[in-house]
Design a protein around this motif. Structure first.
Motif, PDB file in Angstrom:
ATOM      1  N   ALA A  71       0.830  -1.216   0.000  1.00 35.95           N
ATOM      2  CA  ALA A  71       0.000   0.000   0.000  1.00 35.95           C
ATOM      3  C   ALA A  71       0.860   1.259   0.000  1.00 35.95           C
ATOM      4  O   ALA A  71       0.556   2.231  -0.698  1.00 35.95           O
ATOM      5  N   ALA A  74       3.815   0.680  -3.588  1.00 35.46           N
ATOM      6  CA  ALA A  74       3.498   0.201  -4.942  1.00 35.46           C
ATOM      7  C   ALA A  74       3.640   1.298  -5.986  1.00 35.46           C
ATOM      8  O   ALA A  74       4.221   1.069  -7.056  1.00 35.46           O
ATOM      9  N   ALA A  75       3.153   2.474  -5.705  1.00 31.71           N
ATOM     10  CA  ALA A  75       3.185   3.563  -6.692  1.00 31.71           C
ATOM     11  C   ALA A  75       4.609   3.931  -7.099  1.00 31.71           C
ATOM     12  O   ALA A  75       4.843   4.309  -8.242  1.00 31.71           O
ATOM     13  N   GLU A 102      -4.052  -6.749  -2.152  1.00 31.47           N
ATOM     14  CA  GLU A 102      -3.558  -5.377  -1.951  1.00 31.47           C
ATOM     15  C   GLU A 102      -3.451  -4.642  -3.285  1.00 31.47           C
ATOM     16  O   GLU A 102      -3.860  -3.481  -3.399  1.00 31.47           O
ATOM     17  N   PHE A 103      -2.889  -5.297  -4.287  1.00 27.89           N
ATOM     18  CA  PHE A 103      -2.767  -4.663  -5.605  1.00 27.89           C
ATOM     19  C   PHE A 103      -4.132  -4.386  -6.225  1.00 27.89           C
ATOM     20  O   PHE A 103      -4.349  -3.328  -6.812  1.00 27.89           O
ATOM     21  N   LEU A 106      -5.652  -1.388  -4.835  1.00 26.98           N
ATOM     22  CA  LEU A 106      -4.992  -0.176  -5.345  1.00 26.98           C
ATOM     23  C   LEU A 106      -5.333   0.097  -6.811  1.00 26.98           C
ATOM     24  O   LEU A 106      -4.883   1.091  -7.376  1.00 26.98           O
ATOM     25  N   TYR A 108      -4.719  -2.069  -9.502  1.00 28.60           N
ATOM     26  CA  TYR A 108      -3.857  -2.728 -10.496  1.00 28.60           C
ATOM     27  C   TYR A 108      -4.536  -3.991 -11.026  1.00 28.60           C
ATOM     28  O   TYR A 108      -5.122  -4.747 -10.253  1.00 28.60           O
TER      29      TYR A 108
END
Length: 152
Positions: A71, A74-75, A102-103, A106, A108
């Motif tokens: 979290a 990742a970016a 989690e991805f 977000l 993805y």
């Protein structure tokens, strides 16, 4: 009495929808290896294990991003527009599932690599370690010994 069909199989349309849904969120080590070898654009493979596991060995070209850091990081590590494949230790571990969640949260597109690092190694695929690239012998219970793909 039959054990296999104690519960009747789903109708073909229901079965097709189920299997399509599974394939939309899961992949296997052979397919990931093929895509990494082909340098498939915008594919990012993420090792969600901790630092000690990463140091012990990981997929060549993988990004190390433990689940607890996804979290927050990742970016900075995963380029926008990338498709992510997560892996952890193996089928006895749900770390890759948690990482994939989690991805997905977000935003993805993401799939989990079934079998994880264990089956990658057992299929004789290359592993990056602190001393360089290595391979272990193929476990003939997981893959044909003459090739790296099961042709399935």
């Amino acid at each position: 009495m039959t054990f296999t069909f104690a519960v009747a199989p789903a109708d073909p349309a229901t079965a097709a929808a189920h299997f399509r849904a599974r394939l939309s969120v899961e992949t296997d080590v052979s397919d990931v290896h093929a895509d990494l070898s082909a340098r498939t654009p915008a594919l990012v493979v993420v090792d969600s294990r901790g630092a000690a596991a990463w140091a012990q060995g990981h997929l060549p070209g993988a990004v190390h991003l433990p689940t607890v850091e996804i979290a927050a990081r990742a970016a900075e590590l995963i380029p926008p527009g990338s498709a992510v494949v997560t892996y952890c230790w193996g089928p006895g571990c749900n770390g890759a599932t948690r990482a994939a969640l989690e991805f997905a949260l977000l935003g993805y597109p993401v799939k989990e690599m079934l079998g994880g690092f264990e089956y990658w190694v057992r299929e004789g695929l290359p592993v990056m370690t602190e001393t360089g690239l290595t391979r272990r012998p193929v476990d003939d219970l997981t893959a044909p010994t003459a090739t790296i793909t099961c042709d399935c």
